[in-house]
Design an enzyme around this catalytic site. Structure first.
Site, mmCIF file in Angstrom:
data_model
loop_
_atom_site.group_PDB
_atom_site.id
_atom_site.type_symbol
_atom_site.label_atom_id
_atom_site.label_comp_id
_atom_site.label_asym_id
_atom_site.label_seq_id
_atom_site.Cartn_x
_atom_site.Cartn_y
_atom_site.Cartn_z
ATOM 1 N NE ARG A 260 44.845 -86.628 -85.660
ATOM 2 C CZ ARG A 260 44.361 -87.734 -86.146
ATOM 3 N NH1 ARG A 260 43.074 -87.621 -86.277
ATOM 4 N NH2 ARG A 260 44.337 -88.699 -86.329
ATOM 5 C CD GLU A 287 40.277 -84.575 -85.200
ATOM 6 O OE1 GLU A 287 38.499 -85.263 -84.830
ATOM 7 O OE2 GLU A 287 40.661 -85.376 -84.224
ATOM 8 C CG HIS A 306 42.224 -86.712 -92.779
ATOM 9 N ND1 HIS A 306 44.032 -86.372 -92.243
ATOM 10 C CD2 HIS A 306 42.557 -87.801 -91.959
ATOM 11 C CE1 HIS A 306 44.388 -87.361 -91.522
ATOM 12 N NE2 HIS A 306 43.795 -88.356 -90.528
#
Length: 339
Positions: A260, A287, A306
């Site tokens: 993350r 993010e 991602h």
């Protein structure tokens, strides 16, 4: 005897047919219905990373005992509309689109598919490792620039002198976290001759004799030519990698993050790259926060959207894991991955 009713809700990432194939292969003694992607998402504070309108899902789910999904929103209101619901199966490692607290309060069980994408993420991590060690990001930008401007490419072997890199067998790879993904990365890297060390305060070093587990995070950064992050993100470890850790690395070291974004302070990463202290980095961005415009301008950076877990095998594995859990639930057996 009335069969259990199962609803499968597909989405744009994991379609209903993928679930259906896995459920049919199990021969489940149930009536299985499928629906495709739902309407555009609405803002719901209790959940995140979902696809679909809770009101529409609430209408669909009524009368079903089991619902299998990937990204459909399961909120308190959806659960209130599903009086007969007994199990929510979410084909994700972290069911952030399911209000687990609300489900537990209503006696609805929730199960997931942890590690379904571990092989895919480990593969991409090794790809990043080789790419950074061999200066592929910067060299590709050079090739692109030459082609666009009509300059000659690859005149001779001597051009390679600009791109000297490192071999896997002379490299120490430091892993932040030593869970499912990191262990697969370790297996792959060690098979290629790379020395692997790890930092994970939740792992007993005696349980992983194949590698050295270091006691301090900064020690891992100081001893590694490449550091790769594989920790699960929590509020407690937000920004765990920043200026102090990058500063502990040797000049020209490399950094990989396929976990993350919240684990890394990207502003500190940007400064380490622009100063030349870091030789390169690879990020599977997931993010919205961060100085992405400035980062993407760095010639020694790999940035992907991602895609670490985006393989057909990941989808199939997740559906099969969930079908196994539903099968166990219907048989009254223990669930392996209940939350």
């Amino acid at each position: 005897m009335t069969k259990n009713r199962i609803l499968i809700i597909g989405d744009s990432y994991m379609n209903a047919e993928t679930f259906r194939v896995a459920f049919d292969a199990r021969g489940l003694d149930a009536d299985v219905e499928t629906v495709g992607p739902q309407a555009a998402s609405t803002d719901v504070s209790a959940i995140r990373e979902f696809e679909g309108d809770p009101a529409q899902v609430a209408r669909l789910i009524a009368g079903y005992e089991v619902v299998a999904l990937h990204a459909a929103p399961i909120t308190a209101d959806v659960l209130d509309a599903a009086a007969e619901l007994r199990l929510v199966g979410c084909a994700r490692g972290g069911p952030v689109n399911v209000d687990i607290a609300a489900a537990k309060a209503r006696g609805v069980r929730v199960t997931t598919t942890p590690g379904k994408n571990a092989d895919a993420v480990a593969d991409l991590t090794i790809g990043f490792l080789v790419s950074l060690l061999r200066n592929v990001p910067a060299s590709l930008r050079e090739v692109d620039d030459r082609v666009r401007t009509g300059r000659q490419l690859a005149e001779s072997t001597f051009e390679g002198a600009r791109w000297f890199g490192r071999e896997l067998s002379t490299t120490t790879l430091g892993l932040v976290g030593y869970g499912n993904v990191a262990r697969l990365v370790s297996q792959r890297a060690r098979a290629l001759g790379t020395r692997v060390i790890a930092y994970d305060p939740f792992v007993d070093p005696a349980s992983v004799p194949e590698i050295e587990v270091v006691a301090e995070l900064n020690d891992l950064f100081a001893r590694s030519e490449v550091v790769s992050v594989h920790a699960r993100a929590t509020e407690d470890n937000r920004g765990m990698v920043g200026a102090e850790q990058f500063g502990a690395m040797r000049q020209g070291s490399l950094f990989i993050n396929t976990a993350r974004e919240s684990l890394v302070d990207e502003q500190d990463l940007l400064e380490a790259l622009t100063s030349g202290h870091l030789g390169g980095a690879a990020l599977d961005v997931n993010e919205p926060d961060g100085p992405w415009r400035e980062l993407v301008a760095q010639s020694n950076l790999v940035l992907t959207p991602h895609l670490a877990g985006a393989t057909y095998e990941t989808l199939q594995r997740g559906a099969e894991m969930l079908a196994s859990e539903v099968d166990a639930f219907l048989a009254g057996d223990e669930l392996r991955w209940e939350r």
